[in-house]
Scaffold this motif. Sequence first.
Motif, mmCIF file in Angstrom:
data_model
loop_
_atom_site.group_PDB
_atom_site.id
_atom_site.type_symbol
_atom_site.label_atom_id
_atom_site.label_comp_id
_atom_site.label_asym_id
_atom_site.label_seq_id
_atom_site.Cartn_x
_atom_site.Cartn_y
_atom_site.Cartn_z
ATOM 1 N N UNK A 1 0.843 -1.202 0.000
ATOM 2 C CA UNK A 1 0.000 0.000 0.000
ATOM 3 C C UNK A 1 0.881 1.256 0.000
ATOM 4 N N UNK A 2 1.950 1.226 0.835
ATOM 5 C CA UNK A 2 2.871 2.370 0.884
ATOM 6 C C UNK A 2 3.536 2.615 -0.466
ATOM 7 N N UNK A 3 4.018 1.552 -1.086
ATOM 8 C CA UNK A 3 4.700 1.670 -2.378
ATOM 9 C C UNK A 3 3.770 2.155 -3.479
ATOM 10 N N UNK A 4 2.538 1.612 -3.490
ATOM 11 C CA UNK A 4 1.584 2.032 -4.526
ATOM 12 C C UNK A 4 1.163 3.495 -4.314
ATOM 13 N N UNK A 5 0.942 3.860 -3.049
ATOM 14 C CA UNK A 5 0.559 5.248 -2.766
ATOM 15 C C UNK A 5 1.681 6.207 -3.168
ATOM 16 N N UNK B 1 3.490 5.098 -14.024
ATOM 17 C CA UNK B 1 3.175 4.629 -12.666
ATOM 18 C C UNK B 1 2.710 3.179 -12.643
ATOM 19 N N UNK B 2 2.317 2.642 -13.789
ATOM 20 C CA UNK B 2 1.925 1.221 -13.868
ATOM 21 C C UNK B 2 3.131 0.321 -13.593
ATOM 22 N N UNK B 3 4.322 0.875 -13.791
ATOM 23 C CA UNK B 3 5.581 0.161 -13.511
ATOM 24 C C UNK B 3 5.591 -0.474 -12.121
ATOM 25 N N UNK B 4 5.085 0.244 -11.111
ATOM 26 C CA UNK B 4 5.205 -0.201 -9.720
ATOM 27 C C UNK B 4 4.397 -1.460 -9.420
ATOM 28 N N UNK B 5 3.402 -1.777 -10.249
ATOM 29 C CA UNK B 5 2.670 -3.036 -10.036
ATOM 30 C C UNK B 5 3.022 -4.063 -11.115
ATOM 31 N N UNK C 1 -7.165 2.008 -13.979
ATOM 32 C CA UNK C 1 -7.636 0.672 -14.399
ATOM 33 C C UNK C 1 -6.610 -0.404 -14.030
ATOM 34 N N UNK C 2 -5.323 -0.132 -14.272
ATOM 35 C CA UNK C 2 -4.274 -1.116 -13.971
ATOM 36 C C UNK C 2 -4.203 -1.384 -12.465
ATOM 37 N N UNK C 3 -4.246 -0.319 -11.650
ATOM 38 C CA UNK C 3 -4.179 -0.504 -10.192
ATOM 39 C C UNK C 3 -5.422 -1.233 -9.688
ATOM 40 N N UNK C 4 -6.596 -0.932 -10.281
ATOM 41 C CA UNK C 4 -7.835 -1.601 -9.860
ATOM 42 C C UNK C 4 -7.751 -3.102 -10.150
ATOM 43 N N UNK C 5 -7.259 -3.448 -11.323
ATOM 44 C CA UNK C 5 -7.117 -4.878 -11.681
ATOM 45 C C UNK C 5 -6.171 -5.568 -10.694
ATOM 46 N N UNK C 6 -5.027 -4.929 -10.419
ATOM 47 C CA UNK C 6 -4.021 -5.542 -9.541
ATOM 48 C C UNK C 6 -4.564 -5.710 -8.125
#
Lengths: 239, 42
Positions: free
Chosen positions: A30-34, A51-55, B9-14
């Motif tokens: 959560x910290x990293x994504x935020x 920012x999609x890189x982080x997931x 959308x990408x974060x929601x999917x993940x």
Amino acid sequence: MHALANPARFLRLARPATGWLLAVGLLFAIGGMAAGLTLTPPDYLQGDTVRILYIHVPAAWLGMAGWVGIAAAAVSQLVWRHPLAAVAGRASAPAGATFAFICLATGSIWGRPTWGTWWEWDGRLTSMLILFFLYLGYIALASAERERGGEGRIAAIYGLVGAINLPIIHYSVLWWRTLHQGQSISITGGSTIDNAILWPLPLTVIGFTCLFASAVLMRIRAELAEAKVEARQRRMAGA
Amino acid sequence: MSGWPFVIAAYAVAVCALAALLLWARASMRRAEAAADALVRK
């Protein structure tokens, strides 16, 4: 590893570890994504989609790490006949498949604004899709073998053969220079991405890894409890 | 073109996929361990 061959000893370690890994994983993820969503600057070329890189990156690594776990469990089962190896292999598969799915889905979403397409039959994308299908095949095969009372040897062999796909995924960006970019992040240093953008990535890598480990431990505990129930029911039926 | 709809959308999917994995794994673990404990108490 052989010290953990005793399920009772393994469970004494796994019970507290499951909760700790879940808590630490949630905190870091959560910290990293935020941080990745709010504290880093947009990329000069890709803008905010970077920012999609982080997931996407930790999901790709863990999608592959899950199969490394399956292959290691297969070796442990076939060579040393470790009693928990088949259980560990089966437990790794759903988590690995989930991360492979996250990698594919987030990569597709990232590809639309960056490449102008949701999907391309590029070497990296296709080999990652094959990994996802390998996971589905492994889950089906391992559960069918377990239901028939098998030791899981066929699934273990399948796990070893499937590991051939891992170097293909890794080197696909070098062998087929198509759409997916080459390696830009390295654990040993030398990343081509600036630290101003890169710094939240280790947080999500640690967070996702702990969540992955927690999910695997939960599945191992579930399988051990199910085996205990089955064994007791067999004893009661035989008495 | 704004990148934010794609990012969201990408974060929601993940997040949804991860939550589904963890909830399913936790529920199956609790169910199996409760069944094992119940059998031991019998």
